[in-house]
Design a protein around this motif. Sequence first.
Motif, PDB file in Angstrom:
ATOM      1  N   GLU A 141      11.939  27.265   8.981  1.00  0.00           N
ATOM      2  CA  GLU A 141      12.633  28.551   8.920  1.00  0.00           C
ATOM      3  C   GLU A 141      11.719  29.634   8.348  1.00  0.00           C
ATOM      4  O   GLU A 141      11.675  30.751   8.848  1.00  0.00           O
ATOM      5  CB  GLU A 141      13.900  28.431   8.053  1.00  0.00           C
ATOM      6  CG  GLU A 141      14.883  27.385   8.514  1.00  0.00           C
ATOM      7  CD  GLU A 141      15.579  27.770   9.812  1.00  0.00           C
ATOM      8  OE1 GLU A 141      15.551  28.966  10.178  1.00  0.00           O
ATOM      9  OE2 GLU A 141      16.158  26.872  10.453  1.00  0.00           O
ATOM     10  N   PHE A 153      16.326  24.476   6.441  1.00  0.00           N
ATOM     11  CA  PHE A 153      17.710  24.705   6.064  1.00  0.00           C
ATOM     12  C   PHE A 153      18.496  23.477   6.519  1.00  0.00           C
ATOM     13  O   PHE A 153      18.726  23.284   7.709  1.00  0.00           O
ATOM     14  CB  PHE A 153      18.263  25.961   6.729  1.00  0.00           C
ATOM     15  CG  PHE A 153      17.677  27.252   6.205  1.00  0.00           C
ATOM     16  CD1 PHE A 153      16.842  27.261   5.101  1.00  0.00           C
ATOM     17  CD2 PHE A 153      17.974  28.452   6.818  1.00  0.00           C
ATOM     18  CE1 PHE A 153      16.298  28.438   4.611  1.00  0.00           C
ATOM     19  CE2 PHE A 153      17.440  29.646   6.338  1.00  0.00           C
ATOM     20  CZ  PHE A 153      16.603  29.643   5.241  1.00  0.00           C
ATOM     21  N   ILE A 189      15.501  34.581   1.787  1.00  0.00           N
ATOM     22  CA  ILE A 189      16.722  33.801   1.587  1.00  0.00           C
ATOM     23  C   ILE A 189      17.735  34.606   0.778  1.00  0.00           C
ATOM     24  O   ILE A 189      18.937  34.637   1.087  1.00  0.00           O
ATOM     25  CB  ILE A 189      16.396  32.467   0.893  1.00  0.00           C
ATOM     26  CG1 ILE A 189      15.524  31.602   1.812  1.00  0.00           C
ATOM     27  CG2 ILE A 189      17.668  31.730   0.509  1.00  0.00           C
ATOM     28  CD1 ILE A 189      14.962  30.371   1.140  1.00  0.00           C
ATOM     29  N   ALA A 192      19.229  37.384   2.932  1.00  0.00           N
ATOM     30  CA  ALA A 192      20.167  36.822   3.908  1.00  0.00           C
ATOM     31  C   ALA A 192      21.510  36.528   3.245  1.00  0.00           C
ATOM     32  O   ALA A 192      22.581  36.815   3.797  1.00  0.00           O
ATOM     33  CB  ALA A 192      19.598  35.554   4.524  1.00  0.00           C
ATOM     34  N   ASN A 193      21.457  35.976   2.049  1.00  0.00           N
ATOM     35  CA  ASN A 193      22.672  35.659   1.309  1.00  0.00           C
ATOM     36  C   ASN A 193      23.431  36.930   0.925  1.00  0.00           C
ATOM     37  O   ASN A 193      24.646  37.018   1.075  1.00  0.00           O
ATOM     38  CB  ASN A 193      22.323  34.854   0.062  1.00  0.00           C
ATOM     39  CG  ASN A 193      23.554  34.411  -0.701  1.00  0.00           C
ATOM     40  OD1 ASN A 193      24.434  33.750  -0.154  1.00  0.00           O
ATOM     41  ND2 ASN A 193      23.632  34.783  -1.972  1.00  0.00           N
ATOM     42  N   ASN A 197      25.039  36.576   5.433  1.00  0.00           N
ATOM     43  CA  ASN A 197      24.669  35.578   6.434  1.00  0.00           C
ATOM     44  C   ASN A 197      24.793  34.174   5.853  1.00  0.00           C
ATOM     45  O   ASN A 197      24.624  33.964   4.652  1.00  0.00           O
ATOM     46  CB  ASN A 197      23.230  35.808   6.891  1.00  0.00           C
ATOM     47  CG  ASN A 197      23.043  37.152   7.556  1.00  0.00           C
ATOM     48  OD1 ASN A 197      23.833  37.544   8.401  1.00  0.00           O
ATOM     49  ND2 ASN A 197      22.007  37.877   7.158  1.00  0.00           N
ATOM     50  N   ASP A 198      25.085  33.222   6.712  1.00  0.00           N
ATOM     51  CA  ASP A 198      25.199  31.832   6.272  1.00  0.00           C
ATOM     52  C   ASP A 198      23.820  31.300   5.883  1.00  0.00           C
ATOM     53  O   ASP A 198      22.875  31.390   6.667  1.00  0.00           O
ATOM     54  CB  ASP A 198      25.787  30.956   7.377  1.00  0.00           C
ATOM     55  CG  ASP A 198      27.260  31.239   7.603  1.00  0.00           C
ATOM     56  OD1 ASP A 198      27.910  31.725   6.669  1.00  0.00           O
ATOM     57  OD2 ASP A 198      27.743  30.984   8.724  1.00  0.00           O
ATOM     58  N   VAL A 199      23.730  30.772   4.687  1.00  0.00           N
ATOM     59  CA  VAL A 199      22.501  30.128   4.220  1.00  0.00           C
ATOM     60  C   VAL A 199      22.855  28.709   3.810  1.00  0.00           C
ATOM     61  O   VAL A 199      23.841  28.491   3.103  1.00  0.00           O
ATOM     62  CB  VAL A 199      21.876  30.886   3.033  1.00  0.00           C
ATOM     63  CG1 VAL A 199      20.650  30.154   2.522  1.00  0.00           C
ATOM     64  CG2 VAL A 199      21.510  32.310   3.434  1.00  0.00           C
ATOM     65  N   VAL A 203      18.272  23.792   0.702  1.00  0.00           N
ATOM     66  CA  VAL A 203      17.052  24.355   1.263  1.00  0.00           C
ATOM     67  C   VAL A 203      15.885  23.497   0.783  1.00  0.00           C
ATOM     68  O   VAL A 203      15.677  23.338  -0.421  1.00  0.00           O
ATOM     69  CB  VAL A 203      16.851  25.817   0.831  1.00  0.00           C
ATOM     70  CG1 VAL A 203      15.547  26.370   1.401  1.00  0.00           C
ATOM     71  CG2 VAL A 203      18.028  26.676   1.276  1.00  0.00           C
TER      72      VAL A 203
END
Length: 237
Positions: A141, A153, A189, A192-193, A197-199, A203
């Motif tokens: 990713e 992920f 990351i 995105a969170n 967004n789905d994280v 990880v």
Amino acid sequence: MMDIDNRNHFLNNLARNLDRPRRMESVERPKWSLRPQLELYKDYTHDELVDVLEGQCKVIHTNFKRTTFTELSTVLTETIQGHDGKRIIASNDPRNNEYGMDEIYAKWREDKIDVRLWDETTGKENQEFAEKADIGITFSEVTLAESGTVTLFNDKNNGRTISLLPRVHVVIIPKSTIVPRMTQAVKQIHEANQGGNDVASCVSFISGPSNSADIEMNLIVGVHGPVEATYIVVEDK
């Protein structure tokens, strides 16, 4: 906002034992005069970062290859043959279709290679097959050039054991995923969170094959994971 169970009780008790009032306001982030973590490789192009990644792969005992979309099938097949791959488990990644992986896997099956995609409906069977597999294939990713680290992920379509249990871990690295170092990876990351967004809740940061050293600094590869790793950087379309 939903409160965490017993959070207030815990924090009040902690402040009481420290004999000081509980801090109720947020902590202001300090403004550092120097931020070297943002400076390293910051002006590097993607091509230059690929060179850094390749150099680091030599340090972490990882095979490194570059290819294009059109040549990915050939390079990946050569890689599998080089590792004597007969049983392969791969992530059920949405990019499989984009990168032509579905066609590649179908061709391998015709050649009597047992290829399985991670299937959430089969539960523990995925892990049992991964334990016996020769090769696990994943997509990175975010890829850290400085340390030769790939970021996975792990979710219902990409079980963690794909990269842990097979003898060899093969990682497909889209060139656009390469960043200088951990600083940029964590920033991506976090953003995105924050953006909703789905994280993935898990990880994984993986730097080459499994490595371990004893007290005399004798390096042993493959103690608790793959014995070999191959990174394949793919040029973006």
